[in-house]
Scaffold this motif. Sequence first.
Motif, short mmCIF file in Angstrom:
data_model
loop_
_atom_site.label_atom_id
_atom_site.label_comp_id
_atom_site.label_asym_id
_atom_site.label_seq_id
_atom_site.Cartn_x
_atom_site.Cartn_y
_atom_site.Cartn_z
N LEU A 62 -17.19 111.59 -32.68
CA LEU A 62 -18.46 110.87 -32.54
C LEU A 62 -19.58 111.69 -33.18
O LEU A 62 -19.77 112.86 -32.84
N TYR A 66 -24.40 109.50 -30.88
CA TYR A 66 -25.12 110.11 -29.75
C TYR A 66 -26.27 110.97 -30.25
O TYR A 66 -26.12 111.70 -31.23
N THR A 126 -22.85 113.29 -33.60
CA THR A 126 -23.76 113.68 -32.52
C THR A 126 -24.89 114.54 -33.06
O THR A 126 -24.65 115.51 -33.79
N LEU A 178 -18.22 115.83 -27.61
CA LEU A 178 -18.26 114.46 -28.16
C LEU A 178 -17.98 114.48 -29.66
O LEU A 178 -17.28 113.61 -30.20
N HIS A 230 -18.65 109.21 -22.28
CA HIS A 230 -18.32 108.22 -23.31
C HIS A 230 -17.67 106.97 -22.68
O HIS A 230 -17.81 105.86 -23.22
N ALA A 283 -17.50 115.02 -21.08
CA ALA A 283 -17.85 114.23 -22.27
C ALA A 283 -17.07 112.92 -22.30
O ALA A 283 -17.60 111.86 -22.65
N LYS A 284 -15.79 112.98 -21.91
CA LYS A 284 -14.98 111.75 -21.86
C LYS A 284 -15.57 110.77 -20.85
O LYS A 284 -15.64 109.56 -21.10
N ARG A 293 -15.13 119.05 -21.82
CA ARG A 293 -14.40 117.97 -22.50
C ARG A 293 -14.21 116.78 -21.54
O ARG A 293 -14.38 115.62 -21.92
N MET A 343 -14.50 114.57 -30.46
CA MET A 343 -13.87 113.27 -30.25
C MET A 343 -14.10 112.34 -31.45
O MET A 343 -13.71 111.17 -31.43
#
Length: 282
Positions: free
Chosen positions: A60, A149, A62, A55, A278, A274-275, A271, A58
Amino acid sequence: MSSDDTVPLGAISGAETESPPDSVTKHPLPRIIAIANQKGGVGKTTTTVNMGAALADMGLRTLLIDLDPQGNASTGLGIENRGLERSMYHVMLHDEPLENVVEPTDVKNLFVAPASLDLAGAEIELVPAFSREQRLKRAIEGVLDDYDYVFIDCPPSLGLLTVNGLSAAREVLVPIQCEYYALEGLGQLLRNVDLVKRNLNPELDLSTILCVMYDARTKLSGQVVSEVREHFGEKVLRSVIPRTVRLSEAPSFGQPITTFDPTSRGALAYRDAAKEVHDGAA
């Protein structure tokens, strides 16, 4: 006939589980997710570290909160947890502001609030403490605006530390290993989540199930995934995490799999997971 052919699925599913939901709830950012399973060795910490790193990659922000006295989420991100001046122990027992404990990691956008061995005594020390189940919740409220997050790595037992994790979280993510007796103890976890929801945290939602330690060579792994999907429906991520040597090696180098071996099957799987997580954000 091999044992793979003869495993009765009833043996895997000795858990009282929820019926599949009609639709998955969208959760607004910032999201606070407790990663919990009362069985040890099921990939909770591996999931916390690698999901958090994916994340962060990406873009974000965290925060990983290490509530496990073993401190594996901390060391798995290169944070030496021996002799720490301030740790989650001080947050939980001495009202240390969480922002004073947070450490940056080598992964951009990824931060960790480390555990120390002192945390092992916190279960007992918290017993007479005022508002003992809500201490983590209050601590997180002070930093929540800084993150997209917050992941809470809960210990494998249901003591006061895990209760604090569930009281502070808005969601629960449960990793389930694709092995025999995978759902053993899951009924108890669901009952405990429900107890916390009814008595301490009405907004708690068991939002995500992640199948881990998947071995494509065995029929059993496929059977477990099918069984879990049957019980939990849309809560189960489509991504499954394979059992790989590289995933096991990464923590000893103090790195998430996404840094340690970015093109490995484990990195790609986390990955993708995590997508999906999200995608569940409002």
